[in-house]
Design a protein around this motif. Structure first.
Motif, PDB file in Angstrom:
ATOM      1  N   PRO A 108      39.196  39.817  50.389  1.00 18.59           N
ATOM      2  CA  PRO A 108      38.428  39.553  49.160  1.00 18.59           C
ATOM      3  C   PRO A 108      37.657  40.791  48.672  1.00 18.59           C
ATOM      4  CG  PRO A 108      38.095  37.789  50.728  1.00 18.59           C
ATOM      5  CD  PRO A 108      38.873  38.857  51.433  1.00 18.59           C
ATOM      6  N   LEU A 109      37.087  41.541  49.597  1.00 25.16           N
ATOM      7  CA  LEU A 109      36.352  42.755  49.221  1.00 25.16           C
ATOM      8  C   LEU A 109      37.314  43.819  48.696  1.00 25.16           C
ATOM      9  CD1 LEU A 109      33.545  43.935  49.122  1.00 25.16           C
ATOM     10  CD2 LEU A 109      33.856  44.771  51.452  1.00 25.16           C
ATOM     11  N   THR A 110      38.495  43.889  49.282  1.00 30.17           N
ATOM     12  CA  THR A 110      39.497  44.859  48.830  1.00 30.17           C
ATOM     13  C   THR A 110      39.960  44.542  47.412  1.00 30.17           C
ATOM     14  OG1 THR A 110      40.272  45.127  51.101  1.00 30.17           O
ATOM     15  CG2 THR A 110      41.746  45.877  49.358  1.00 30.17           C
ATOM     16  N   ILE A 111      40.194  43.284  47.131  1.00 29.29           N
ATOM     17  CA  ILE A 111      40.643  42.883  45.791  1.00 29.29           C
ATOM     18  C   ILE A 111      39.552  43.161  44.757  1.00 29.29           C
ATOM     19  CG2 ILE A 111      41.289  40.904  44.352  1.00 29.29           C
ATOM     20  CD1 ILE A 111      42.722  39.792  46.841  1.00 29.29           C
ATOM     21  N   ILE A 112      38.310  42.827  45.095  1.00 22.75           N
ATOM     22  CA  ILE A 112      37.191  43.073  44.166  1.00 22.75           C
ATOM     23  C   ILE A 112      37.043  44.567  43.911  1.00 22.75           C
ATOM     24  CG2 ILE A 112      34.675  42.966  43.937  1.00 22.75           C
ATOM     25  CD1 ILE A 112      34.806  40.257  45.368  1.00 22.75           C
ATOM     26  N   ALA A 113      37.105  45.374  44.949  1.00 20.69           N
ATOM     27  CA  ALA A 113      36.957  46.826  44.801  1.00 20.69           C
ATOM     28  C   ALA A 113      38.107  47.403  43.983  1.00 20.69           C
ATOM     29  CB  ALA A 113      36.884  47.482  46.167  1.00 20.69           C
ATOM     30  N   THR A 114      39.321  46.917  44.226  1.00 22.45           N
ATOM     31  CA  THR A 114      40.475  47.432  43.478  1.00 22.45           C
ATOM     32  C   THR A 114      40.382  47.064  42.002  1.00 22.45           C
ATOM     33  OG1 THR A 114      41.827  47.186  45.469  1.00 22.45           O
ATOM     34  CG2 THR A 114      42.990  47.449  43.393  1.00 22.45           C
ATOM     35  N   VAL A 115      40.050  45.824  41.708  1.00 18.36           N
ATOM     36  CA  VAL A 115      39.917  45.394  40.314  1.00 18.36           C
ATOM     37  C   VAL A 115      38.786  46.155  39.629  1.00 18.36           C
ATOM     38  CG1 VAL A 115      39.308  43.447  38.822  1.00 18.36           C
ATOM     39  CG2 VAL A 115      40.949  43.134  40.681  1.00 18.36           C
TER      40      VAL A 115
END
Length: 139
Positions: free
Chosen positions: A115-122
């Motif tokens: 979830p943190l990876t997706i938020i950071a990427t977006v």
């Protein structure tokens, strides 16, 4: 302090007489007060008309300077406003690029937490795309 330290800048100055435009004219030293008898002479009337023509010509040229001045001031205000807008867009672009790089640099650290990876990427992609949009609208 010595006398040289206290000397003013004007110690070697050469005084120059300030000659106004009226002193350069041929009839500048003639008596300027005219009575009714003087005004009846055609030569005096012609000289007065000549002086009025010269004054009107100067007035017309000064009026052109006045209109040019206001036009330049208007253009300067528009240019300052545009420059202010461009500077603010440049600041926003630099901030977005910096934050985007930080977020994208954080992605490998957060790689295990999806979830943190997706938020950071977006967030990183949004900031970088916002930077490119800002740069395109700045041109």
């Amino acid at each position: 302090m010595s006398q040289l330290d206290q000397a003013s800048d004007e110690i070697d100055a050469i005084p120059v007489k300030n000659e106004s435009a009226t002193e350069k004219r041929a009839l500048s030293r003639i008596e300027r007060r005219l009575d009714d008898e003087d005004l009846k002479h055609p030569g005096v009337q012609k000289m007065i008309l000549d002086r009025m023509d010269v004054a009107e010509e100067k007035n017309e040229s000064l009026e052109k300077f006045r209109t040019d001045y206001y036009e330049v001031m208007q253009n300067l205000a528009v240019a300052k406003s545009s420059l202010k807008r461009m500077e603010s867009l440049d600041t926003a672009q630099s901030t977005m690029l910096g934050v985007g790089c930080l977020v994208l640099g954080y992605v490998p650290t957060a790689w295990g937490n999806w979830p943190l990876t997706i938020i950071a990427t977006v967030a990183g992609l949004g900031l970088v795309s916002g930077s490119f949009l800002s740069k395109r609208s700045n041109q």
